[in-house]
Design an enzyme around this catalytic site. Sequence first.
Site, PDB file in Angstrom:
ATOM      1  N   GLY A  11     115.356  13.729 -47.780  1.00 13.94           N
ATOM      2  CA  GLY A  11     115.423  12.288 -48.066  1.00 13.94           C
ATOM      3  C   GLY A  11     116.535  11.996 -49.058  1.00 13.94           C
ATOM      4  O   GLY A  11     116.643  12.676 -50.076  1.00 13.94           O
ATOM      5  N   ARG A  72     116.927  15.631 -41.571  1.00 14.48           N
ATOM      6  CA  ARG A  72     115.791  16.558 -41.527  1.00 14.48           C
ATOM      7  C   ARG A  72     116.106  17.478 -40.342  1.00 14.48           C
ATOM      8  O   ARG A  72     116.399  17.005 -39.251  1.00 14.48           O
ATOM      9  CB  ARG A  72     114.486  15.814 -41.254  1.00 14.48           C
ATOM     10  CG  ARG A  72     114.297  14.590 -42.161  1.00 14.48           C
ATOM     11  CD  ARG A  72     113.269  14.815 -43.211  1.00 14.48           C
ATOM     12  NE  ARG A  72     112.969  13.581 -43.924  1.00 14.48           N
ATOM     13  CZ  ARG A  72     112.725  13.535 -45.212  1.00 14.48           C
ATOM     14  NH1 ARG A  72     112.756  14.635 -45.941  1.00 14.48           N
ATOM     15  NH2 ARG A  72     112.433  12.400 -45.796  1.00 14.48           N
ATOM     16  N   ASP A 103     112.231  19.536 -52.308  1.00 16.56           N
ATOM     17  CA  ASP A 103     111.476  20.775 -52.143  1.00 16.56           C
ATOM     18  C   ASP A 103     111.871  21.547 -50.875  1.00 16.56           C
ATOM     19  O   ASP A 103     112.170  22.746 -50.919  1.00 16.56           O
ATOM     20  CB  ASP A 103     110.000  20.338 -52.089  1.00 16.56           C
ATOM     21  CG  ASP A 103     109.070  21.485 -51.995  1.00 16.56           C
ATOM     22  OD1 ASP A 103     108.861  22.141 -53.028  1.00 16.56           O
ATOM     23  OD2 ASP A 103     108.567  21.744 -50.883  1.00 16.56           O
ATOM     24  N   THR A 125     115.523  14.080 -55.315  1.00 14.98           N
ATOM     25  CA  THR A 125     114.480  13.464 -54.488  1.00 14.98           C
ATOM     26  C   THR A 125     113.812  12.376 -55.310  1.00 14.98           C
ATOM     27  O   THR A 125     113.635  12.541 -56.524  1.00 14.98           O
ATOM     28  CB  THR A 125     113.413  14.483 -54.024  1.00 14.98           C
ATOM     29  OG1 THR A 125     112.266  13.756 -53.528  1.00 14.98           O
ATOM     30  CG2 THR A 125     112.927  15.397 -55.141  1.00 14.98           C
ATOM     31  N   ASP A 127     110.812  11.705 -55.204  1.00 15.95           N
ATOM     32  CA  ASP A 127     109.384  12.022 -55.383  1.00 15.95           C
ATOM     33  C   ASP A 127     109.028  12.637 -56.747  1.00 15.95           C
ATOM     34  O   ASP A 127     107.867  12.637 -57.126  1.00 15.95           O
ATOM     35  CB  ASP A 127     108.924  12.989 -54.285  1.00 15.95           C
ATOM     36  CG  ASP A 127     109.090  12.408 -52.890  1.00 15.95           C
ATOM     37  OD1 ASP A 127     109.074  11.169 -52.757  1.00 15.95           O
ATOM     38  OD2 ASP A 127     109.250  13.189 -51.936  1.00 15.95           O
ATOM     39  N   ASP A 129     108.853  15.744 -57.471  1.00 19.41           N
ATOM     40  CA  ASP A 129     107.805  16.736 -57.184  1.00 19.41           C
ATOM     41  C   ASP A 129     108.316  18.181 -57.231  1.00 19.41           C
ATOM     42  O   ASP A 129     107.757  19.053 -56.586  1.00 19.41           O
ATOM     43  CB  ASP A 129     107.180  16.444 -55.812  1.00 19.41           C
ATOM     44  CG  ASP A 129     108.199  16.524 -54.676  1.00 19.41           C
ATOM     45  OD1 ASP A 129     109.415  16.588 -54.962  1.00 19.41           O
ATOM     46  OD2 ASP A 129     107.783  16.522 -53.515  1.00 19.41           O
ATOM     47  N   ARG A 171     105.372  11.377 -51.220  1.00 16.31           N
ATOM     48  CA  ARG A 171     104.845  12.496 -50.436  1.00 16.31           C
ATOM     49  C   ARG A 171     103.529  12.959 -51.038  1.00 16.31           C
ATOM     50  O   ARG A 171     102.644  12.169 -51.203  1.00 16.31           O
ATOM     51  CB  ARG A 171     105.866  13.622 -50.390  1.00 16.31           C
ATOM     52  CG  ARG A 171     106.023  14.148 -48.985  1.00 16.31           C
ATOM     53  CD  ARG A 171     107.042  15.224 -48.903  1.00 16.31           C
ATOM     54  NE  ARG A 171     107.985  14.918 -47.855  1.00 16.31           N
ATOM     55  CZ  ARG A 171     108.979  15.713 -47.528  1.00 16.31           C
ATOM     56  NH1 ARG A 171     109.187  16.818 -48.190  1.00 16.31           N
ATOM     57  NH2 ARG A 171     109.784  15.399 -46.543  1.00 16.31           N
TER      58      ARG A 171
HETATM   59  P1  ADP Z   1     113.316  17.371 -49.038  1.00 13.48           P
HETATM   60  O1  ADP Z   1     114.401  18.346 -49.270  1.00 13.48           O
HETATM   61  O2  ADP Z   1     113.662  15.993 -49.498  1.00 13.48           O
HETATM   62  O3  ADP Z   1     111.978  17.862 -49.533  1.00 13.48           O
HETATM   63  P2  ADP Z   1     112.542  18.114 -46.326  1.00 13.48           P
HETATM   64  O4  ADP Z   1     111.229  18.688 -46.711  1.00 13.48           O
HETATM   65  O5  ADP Z   1     112.613  17.333 -45.070  1.00 13.48           O
HETATM   66  O6  ADP Z   1     113.161  17.177 -47.465  1.00 13.48           O
HETATM   67  O7  ADP Z   1     113.559  19.328 -46.228  1.00 13.48           O
HETATM   68  C1  ADP Z   1     114.910  19.085 -45.924  1.00 13.48           C
HETATM   69  C2  ADP Z   1     115.409  20.141 -45.005  1.00 13.48           C
HETATM   70  O8  ADP Z   1     115.340  21.417 -45.634  1.00 13.48           O
HETATM   71  C3  ADP Z   1     114.608  20.324 -43.723  1.00 13.48           C
HETATM   72  O9  ADP Z   1     114.910  19.359 -42.762  1.00 13.48           O
HETATM   73  C4  ADP Z   1     115.057  21.707 -43.310  1.00 13.48           C
HETATM   74  O10 ADP Z   1     116.339  21.663 -42.720  1.00 13.48           O
HETATM   75  C5  ADP Z   1     115.152  22.418 -44.649  1.00 13.48           C
HETATM   76  N1  ADP Z   1     113.915  23.154 -44.921  1.00 13.48           N
HETATM   77  C6  ADP Z   1     112.680  22.649 -45.162  1.00 13.48           C
HETATM   78  N2  ADP Z   1     111.761  23.626 -45.324  1.00 13.48           N
HETATM   79  C7  ADP Z   1     112.433  24.781 -45.177  1.00 13.48           C
HETATM   80  C8  ADP Z   1     112.052  26.186 -45.209  1.00 13.48           C
HETATM   81  N3  ADP Z   1     110.796  26.559 -45.431  1.00 13.48           N
HETATM   82  N4  ADP Z   1     113.032  27.107 -45.029  1.00 13.48           N
HETATM   83  C9  ADP Z   1     114.300  26.745 -44.808  1.00 13.48           C
HETATM   84  N5  ADP Z   1     114.722  25.467 -44.741  1.00 13.48           N
HETATM   85  C10 ADP Z   1     113.816  24.496 -44.925  1.00 13.48           C
HETATM   86  O1  F6P Z   2     110.924  12.793 -49.898  1.00 14.92           O
HETATM   87  C1  F6P Z   2     111.334  11.466 -49.981  1.00 14.92           C
HETATM   88  C2  F6P Z   2     110.500  10.585 -49.083  1.00 14.92           C
HETATM   89  O2  F6P Z   2     110.970   9.257 -49.215  1.00 14.92           O
HETATM   90  C3  F6P Z   2     109.000  10.660 -49.330  1.00 14.92           C
HETATM   91  O3  F6P Z   2     108.607   9.901 -50.454  1.00 14.92           O
HETATM   92  C4  F6P Z   2     108.475  10.135 -48.033  1.00 14.92           C
HETATM   93  O4  F6P Z   2     107.183  10.637 -47.773  1.00 14.92           O
HETATM   94  C5  F6P Z   2     109.447  10.676 -47.023  1.00 14.92           C
HETATM   95  O5  F6P Z   2     110.644  10.976 -47.743  1.00 14.92           O
HETATM   96  C6  F6P Z   2     109.782   9.730 -45.903  1.00 14.92           C
HETATM   97  O6  F6P Z   2     110.594  10.402 -45.020  1.00 14.92           O
HETATM   98  P1  F6P Z   2     111.457   9.694 -43.887  1.00 14.92           P
HETATM   99  O7  F6P Z   2     112.555   8.916 -44.554  1.00 14.92           O
HETATM  100  O8  F6P Z   2     111.991  10.820 -43.060  1.00 14.92           O
HETATM  101  O9  F6P Z   2     110.534   8.779 -43.161  1.00 14.92           O
END
Ligand code: ADP
Ligand code: F6P
Length: 320
Positions: A11, A72, A103, A125, A127, A129, A171
């Site tokens: 995000g 994502r 994360d 982020t 969040d 978190d 989240r």
């Molecule tokens: P954020 O980084 O904001 O928490 P996501 O959870 O969607 O957002 O993670 C972003 C991207 O990081 C994912 O779309 C994926 O490409 C990568 N990612 C997430 N989890 C893993 C994992 N366990 N191992 C490797 N890459 C990951």
């Molecule tokens: O991680 C940032 C965030 O905005 C969360 O607060 C929310 O749950 C999620 O991303 C929404 O994701 P998307 O923009 O893919 O709908």
Amino acid sequence: MKRIGVMTSGGDAPGMNAAVRAVVRRGESLGLEVYGIRNGYKGLVDGDIQRITSGDVGGILNRGGTMLYSARYPEFSKPEGQLKGIEQLKKFGIEGVVVIGGDGSFRGAQALANHGFPTVGIPGTIDNDIAGTDYTLGFDTTVNTVVEALDRVRDTAGSHGRVLVVEVMGRGAGDIALWSGLSSGAEAIVVPEIEYNIEDIVNTIKEGFTHGKNQGLVVLAEGVMSAPEFVKEMEAIDDSFNIRDVVLGHIQRGGQPNVRDRVLGSRFGAKAVELLHEGASGICVALIDEEIGTNDFDDVFNKLVHQPKLQFHELNKYLI
Ligand code: ADP
Ligand code: F6P
């Protein structure tokens, strides 16, 4: 090290551009060539990579979103995706990478480091978190955006004698709800970290009306349940309220970063490059008591616990 990459992932968060700018400018001052990887891990695997210079990052400091775009891309969780990404980096002669994200993005960054590719993370982020940092990049701007929305919601709730249940992002974390709920004088703040009693919430709001209030505001973290579901639960206990649900949604992620996130992004970005340049890998920058520090990814995931500066257990103390 001569050439590094920088990417934003997951995000988007206000302040990511400030971090990208700092990576480029501090990188150049250290004699590095900086390459922008667009669309997060998707762009990494696809080779959507190009040189960015100081001039390219002019005028982005005050802009929301991310000039490098984000995505994502679940495929990056698998080793095949990660190795393809490293192949692309090597093809471009890139010897280290800065990953700005939350994360999930940090999991990807940790994987790159574990495969032996120098990687440093920046917690970006809304969040808040991520363990080991007091604040993540973007959180402060988002909370301010949410508070502005809650103030508006209060105006209309008060005009109609209504209860408004407002769902905010985060989240699995309740930080956005906690900070914004306290700042807007919410009658109740509901977060995943703390058990709640819906009857108590209903009674508090009812009591408020009995004592002359003409509105009630419940700030609900999305990690608990959706606002429409919460309204149903409240109505099942007492259907005498005039309730509306509001889902703030992506308005919370957009907009210009505030001063704090511009400064934080700049500090995080500069430090991340310095660390890569010194040969560090498998670590991320962090804000610890207003100083920029670092944590190992392994500790972020296995040892450290996110400890918000405003504690969840203090919540009731403030709802007076
Ligand atoms: P954020 O980084 O904001 O928490 P996501 O959870 O969607 O957002 O993670 C972003 C991207 O990081 C994912 O779309 C994926 O490409 C990568 N990612 C997430 N989890 C893993 C994992 N366990 N191992 C490797 N890459 C990951
Ligand atoms: O991680 C940032 C965030 O905005 C969360 O607060 C929310 O749950 C999620 O991303 C929404 O994701 P998307 O923009 O893919 O709908």
